[in-house]
Design a protein around this motif. Structure first.
Motif, PDB file in Angstrom:
ATOM      1  N   ARG A 394       0.791  -1.214  -0.024  1.00 37.80           N
ATOM      2  CA  ARG A 394      -0.051   0.061   0.102  1.00 37.80           C
ATOM      3  C   ARG A 394       0.841   1.180  -0.086  1.00 37.80           C
ATOM      4  NH1 ARG A 394      -4.447  -0.367   4.716  1.00 37.80           N
ATOM      5  NH2 ARG A 394      -2.674  -1.413   5.708  1.00 37.80           N
ATOM      6  N   LYS A 395       1.836   1.257   0.784  1.00 41.60           N
ATOM      7  CA  LYS A 395       2.835   2.400   0.721  1.00 41.60           C
ATOM      8  C   LYS A 395       3.422   2.607  -0.376  1.00 41.60           C
ATOM      9  CE  LYS A 395       4.278   5.933   3.323  1.00 41.60           C
ATOM     10  NZ  LYS A 395       3.204   7.000   3.491  1.00 41.60           N
ATOM     11  N   ALA A 396       3.720   1.613  -1.090  1.00 40.30           N
ATOM     12  CA  ALA A 396       4.498   1.703  -2.479  1.00 40.30           C
ATOM     13  C   ALA A 396       3.695   2.532  -3.558  1.00 40.30           C
ATOM     14  CB  ALA A 396       4.605   0.367  -2.955  1.00 40.30           C
ATOM     15  N   THR A 397       2.405   2.297  -3.539  1.00 42.37           N
ATOM     16  CA  THR A 397       1.522   3.147  -4.606  1.00 42.37           C
ATOM     17  C   THR A 397       1.656   4.911  -3.904  1.00 42.37           C
ATOM     18  OG1 THR A 397      -0.289   2.827  -2.954  1.00 42.37           O
ATOM     19  CG2 THR A 397      -0.013   1.197  -4.836  1.00 42.37           C
ATOM     20  N   ASP A 398       1.614   4.904  -2.723  1.00 48.10           N
ATOM     21  CA  ASP A 398       1.752   6.561  -2.162  1.00 48.10           C
ATOM     22  C   ASP A 398       3.104   6.940  -2.673  1.00 48.10           C
ATOM     23  OD1 ASP A 398      -0.565   6.076  -0.868  1.00 48.10           O
ATOM     24  OD2 ASP A 398       0.500   5.641   1.060  1.00 48.10           O
ATOM     25  N   TYR A 399       4.027   6.193  -2.732  1.00 44.35           N
ATOM     26  CA  TYR A 399       5.471   6.801  -3.257  1.00 44.35           C
ATOM     27  C   TYR A 399       5.548   6.870  -4.746  1.00 44.35           C
ATOM     28  CZ  TYR A 399       7.675   6.002   1.205  1.00 44.35           C
ATOM     29  OH  TYR A 399       8.406   6.102   2.511  1.00 44.35           O
ATOM     30  N   ILE A 443       5.066   1.873 -15.937  1.00 41.18           N
ATOM     31  CA  ILE A 443       5.419   1.036 -14.855  1.00 41.18           C
ATOM     32  C   ILE A 443       6.629   1.652 -13.831  1.00 41.18           C
ATOM     33  CG2 ILE A 443       6.430  -1.364 -14.158  1.00 41.18           C
ATOM     34  CD1 ILE A 443       5.267  -2.296 -16.959  1.00 41.18           C
ATOM     35  N   ALA A 444       6.031   1.606 -12.521  1.00 38.97           N
ATOM     36  CA  ALA A 444       7.168   2.133 -11.592  1.00 38.97           C
ATOM     37  C   ALA A 444       7.501   0.764 -10.647  1.00 38.97           C
ATOM     38  CB  ALA A 444       6.601   3.140 -10.574  1.00 38.97           C
ATOM     39  N   PHE A 445       9.160   0.867 -10.552  1.00 39.88           N
ATOM     40  CA  PHE A 445       9.578  -0.161  -9.456  1.00 39.88           C
ATOM     41  C   PHE A 445      10.017   0.609  -8.296  1.00 39.88           C
ATOM     42  CE2 PHE A 445       9.941  -2.085 -13.736  1.00 39.88           C
ATOM     43  CZ  PHE A 445       9.938  -3.547 -13.379  1.00 39.88           C
ATOM     44  N   ASP A 452      13.174   4.404  -3.269  1.00 37.88           N
ATOM     45  CA  ASP A 452      13.400   5.184  -4.801  1.00 37.88           C
ATOM     46  C   ASP A 452      12.431   4.403  -5.563  1.00 37.88           C
ATOM     47  OD1 ASP A 452      15.352   6.412  -3.283  1.00 37.88           O
ATOM     48  OD2 ASP A 452      17.149   4.993  -4.285  1.00 37.88           O
ATOM     49  N   VAL A 453      12.136   5.487  -6.566  1.00 39.74           N
ATOM     50  CA  VAL A 453      11.108   4.963  -7.564  1.00 39.74           C
ATOM     51  C   VAL A 453      11.977   5.131  -9.020  1.00 39.74           C
ATOM     52  CG1 VAL A 453       9.002   5.547  -8.653  1.00 39.74           C
ATOM     53  CG2 VAL A 453       9.170   5.816  -6.253  1.00 39.74           C
ATOM     54  N   ASP A 473      20.436   3.493 -11.985  1.00 37.99           N
ATOM     55  CA  ASP A 473      20.708   4.158 -13.101  1.00 37.99           C
ATOM     56  C   ASP A 473      20.116   5.415 -12.756  1.00 37.99           C
ATOM     57  OD1 ASP A 473      21.210   1.783 -15.877  1.00 37.99           O
ATOM     58  OD2 ASP A 473      22.452   2.381 -14.201  1.00 37.99           O
ATOM     59  N   GLN A 474      18.809   5.358 -12.368  1.00 39.85           N
ATOM     60  CA  GLN A 474      18.105   6.517 -12.364  1.00 39.85           C
ATOM     61  C   GLN A 474      18.271   7.349 -11.093  1.00 39.85           C
ATOM     62  OE1 GLN A 474      14.076   5.285 -12.989  1.00 39.85           O
ATOM     63  NE2 GLN A 474      14.255   5.372 -15.066  1.00 39.85           N
ATOM     64  N   PRO A 475      18.494   8.687 -11.103  1.00 38.90           N
ATOM     65  CA  PRO A 475      18.778   9.440  -9.830  1.00 38.90           C
ATOM     66  C   PRO A 475      17.380   9.690  -9.243  1.00 38.90           C
ATOM     67  CG  PRO A 475      18.764  10.930 -11.757  1.00 38.90           C
ATOM     68  CD  PRO A 475      18.720   9.416 -12.202  1.00 38.90           C
ATOM     69  N   GLU A 476      17.548  10.006  -7.742  1.00 38.48           N
ATOM     70  CA  GLU A 476      16.204  10.326  -7.225  1.00 38.48           C
ATOM     71  C   GLU A 476      15.573  11.717  -7.767  1.00 38.48           C
ATOM     72  OE1 GLU A 476      16.542  10.347  -2.916  1.00 38.48           O
ATOM     73  OE2 GLU A 476      17.612   8.607  -2.759  1.00 38.48           O
ATOM     74  N   SER A 477      14.473  11.722  -7.618  1.00 38.55           N
ATOM     75  CA  SER A 477      13.564  12.900  -8.013  1.00 38.55           C
ATOM     76  C   SER A 477      13.886  13.994  -7.174  1.00 38.55           C
ATOM     77  CB  SER A 477      12.234  12.530  -8.384  1.00 38.55           C
ATOM     78  OG  SER A 477      12.252  11.676  -9.612  1.00 38.55           O
ATOM     79  N   THR A 478      13.660  15.160  -7.460  1.00 38.92           N
ATOM     80  CA  THR A 478      13.605  16.239  -6.789  1.00 38.92           C
ATOM     81  C   THR A 478      12.831  17.210  -7.038  1.00 38.92           C
ATOM     82  OG1 THR A 478      15.292  17.667  -7.902  1.00 38.92           O
ATOM     83  CG2 THR A 478      16.276  16.288  -6.236  1.00 38.92           C
TER      84      THR A 478
END
Length: 527
Positions: A394-399, A443-445, A452-453, A473-478
């Protein structure tokens, strides 16, 4: 005109007179009528299965009946009142209701204890098979199947996972559509939607099935199954199997195991799989025989509902009283957004197909307490308890919602968070779909430890991620990150409304539309 009472009296008198004059003929007619009634009930016994099975799996019923009859007889002998039957019936109802409620708690506790006892403890989770990713959600697959359907007399029915030549599909039956066709036609084939491809990859296998899904009882798989296979079992939902050009219907089932103390009750256990051939033949296979059958060599066999029920019952691990009082160490199966599809989810791992059930602590907590895996072919249970703190589905969908700031969440839904394992790390694979389920937007992992998304847009990117090529490979979003914020999104839409492909266009890019017959110098550019 005579009243109803007068007519009944007249009929009784005529029957009495007929019996007095021709006793042998009346007895013969009664026997014949009884045989006809028994024959009809026996032939249509599938219609009574729910009631019969309910009585069969409620062993407290004869106890309640015996107590009610005993009280009625005792009152009649001692008091001789006319209300003895009513009191006896009231005793029967009260004992049955109370006994069934207590028996239900005992069933849950017994099933939970049996599940805990049979489960092995796993040090890690199996790696997800990159060659068989789970991309298309159930709701999107149903939309794909409906949009590509070109049989006016049929509709899709069902919706379950099957495997064909190593590839997982969502499978549907081509069932008769409409009242007339329901009674005159058979199942016309099988619709397969490739669940490992983001775009609509639909294959329809045409051919009438003698005993199929959807038609009237005389052409229906369930009626045939209850007549030719085990009757006193609980059949789960069927799923289609296509093997070497032949169509089959597979139906896993459970059977009751009886427990007599402290109060009679039953618990479900895996009984086997019924396999209905295209020509109507019915095979009742034990679990081992089902695993050895050539047509079922790739399929999941263990009952879906039994897997969920068994894991959910482990909430009684500290006893029944604990679930009503302190709730110590109590768990619950995590509710997830799935558009009519809930846990357990079938995941294809390097160890084979597995049901995966993520459980959370009881109450408002949304952390990941345990991950249960059930071998979908053998029914072997394993439980994995993470060493570190991980968040749940459930928390994954919030992220995902937080990371995708440009997504209009009034039009899109995060759906079916599937647990996947890449290089030993647990991720939640969340599919983002439009409200109308017309396709997969992206799709989000979500890393279950760091939150991290990682967003991917295409099937090759999904495969690459599961191979570990894009884990870091992907940096965190800001807040200032505009790289993942497209200016427009271009959708390629099929004539039936299905979104075939999407393309994101960013601030420093333009869109070039090139007619298929035009040369390079005839192209047009659009913003």
């Amino acid at each position: 005109m005579p009243s109803v009472d007068e007519l009944l009296l007249l009929i009784r008198d005529r029957l009495t007179d007929l019996h007095a004059r021709h006793p042998q003929a009346v007895r013969s007619a009664a026997v014949l009528l009884g045989l006809v009634a028994f024959g009809l009930v026996w032939f249509f016994r599938p219609w009574f299965h729910t009631v019969v099975y309910g009585v069969y799996t409620t062993p407290v019923l004869p106890i309640a009946a015996a107590l009610g009859l005993g009280v009625a007889v005792l009152l009649r002998r001692r008091l001789g009142t006319v209300a003895d039957g009513q009191v006896g019936f009231a005793v029967f109802v009260v004992v049955l209701l109370v006994g069934s409620s207590v028996g239900g708690l005992l069933t849950g506790a017994q099933l939970g204890q049996d599940t805990m006892a049979r489960a092995d403890t796993a040090d890690s989770l199996s790696e997800t098979d990159p060659a068989r990713p789970r991309v298309v959600t159930k709701s999107v697959a149903e939309r794909y199947a409906s949009n590509t359907l070109n049989f006016p007399q049929y509709r899709i029915d069902g919706g379950d996972i099957t495997v064909r030549n190593g590839t997982p599909y969502w499978s549907y039956a081509l069932a008769p559509d409409g009242t007339f066709n329901h009674y005159t036609k058979r199942q016309h084939g099988t619709v397969l939607v490739d669940m490992s491809q983001q775009n609509a990859e639909v294959d329809t296998v045409v051919g009438d099935v003698e005993r199929g899904v959807g038609p009237a009882f005389y052409n229906n798989y369930r009626f045939a199954t209850l007549k030719r296979a085990n009757y006193l079992v609980e059949y789960e939902d069927p799923f289609m199997v296509v093997d070497e050009g032949e169509q089959y219907i597979a139906v896993p089932y459970t059977k009751p195991e009886f427990h007599w103390l402290p109060l009679p009750h039953t618990t479900p256990e895996w009984g086997g799989v019924v396999l209905i051939h295209g020509d109507g033949r019915v095979q009742d296979l034990s679990p081992s025989a089902a695993r050895d059958h050539p047509a079922l060599r790739e399929q999941k066999l263990y009952p879906f509902d039994l897997a969920r029920e068994s894991v959910a019952a482990t909430k009684y691990r500290n006893g029944i009283v604990n679930t009503f009082t302190s709730h110590e160490d109590e768990i619950e199966v995590a509710p997830v957004p799935g558009e009519d599809n809930d846990q357990p989810f079938l995941v294809f791992t390097e160890s084979g197909p597995e049901y995966v059930v993520a459980v959370e602590p009881y109450g408002q907590a949304q952390g990941l307490k345990e991950v249960w895996t059930i071998d979908a072919r053998t029914g072997e249970y394993e439980t994995y308890s993470p060493d570190s703190s991980l968040f749940g589905a459930r928390k994954a969908t919030d992220y995902v919602r937080q990371a995708a700031r440009t997504t209009d969440w009034n039009r899109f839904i995060p759906s079916e968070p599937i647990p996947v394992v890449v290089d030993g790390q647990l991720y939640w694979e969340v599919r983002v779909v439009p409200e109308d389920s017309s396709g997969i937007a992206y799709i989000a992992f979500v890393n279950a430890q760091s939150s991290d998304v990682n967003e991917v847009d295409t099937t090759p990117e999904v495969t690459a991620f599961l191979n570990g090529e894009r884990v870091a490979d992907q940096p965190e979003s800001t807040d200032d990150d505009t790289e993942r914020s497209p200016r427009i999104v271009v959708e390629r839409v099929a004539p039936n409304g299905t979104v075939v492909e999407t393309m994101k266009v960013y601030d420093n890019e333009t869109v070039r539309v090139v007619p298929g017959s035009a040369q390079a110098n005839d192209t047009a550019t659009s913003d």
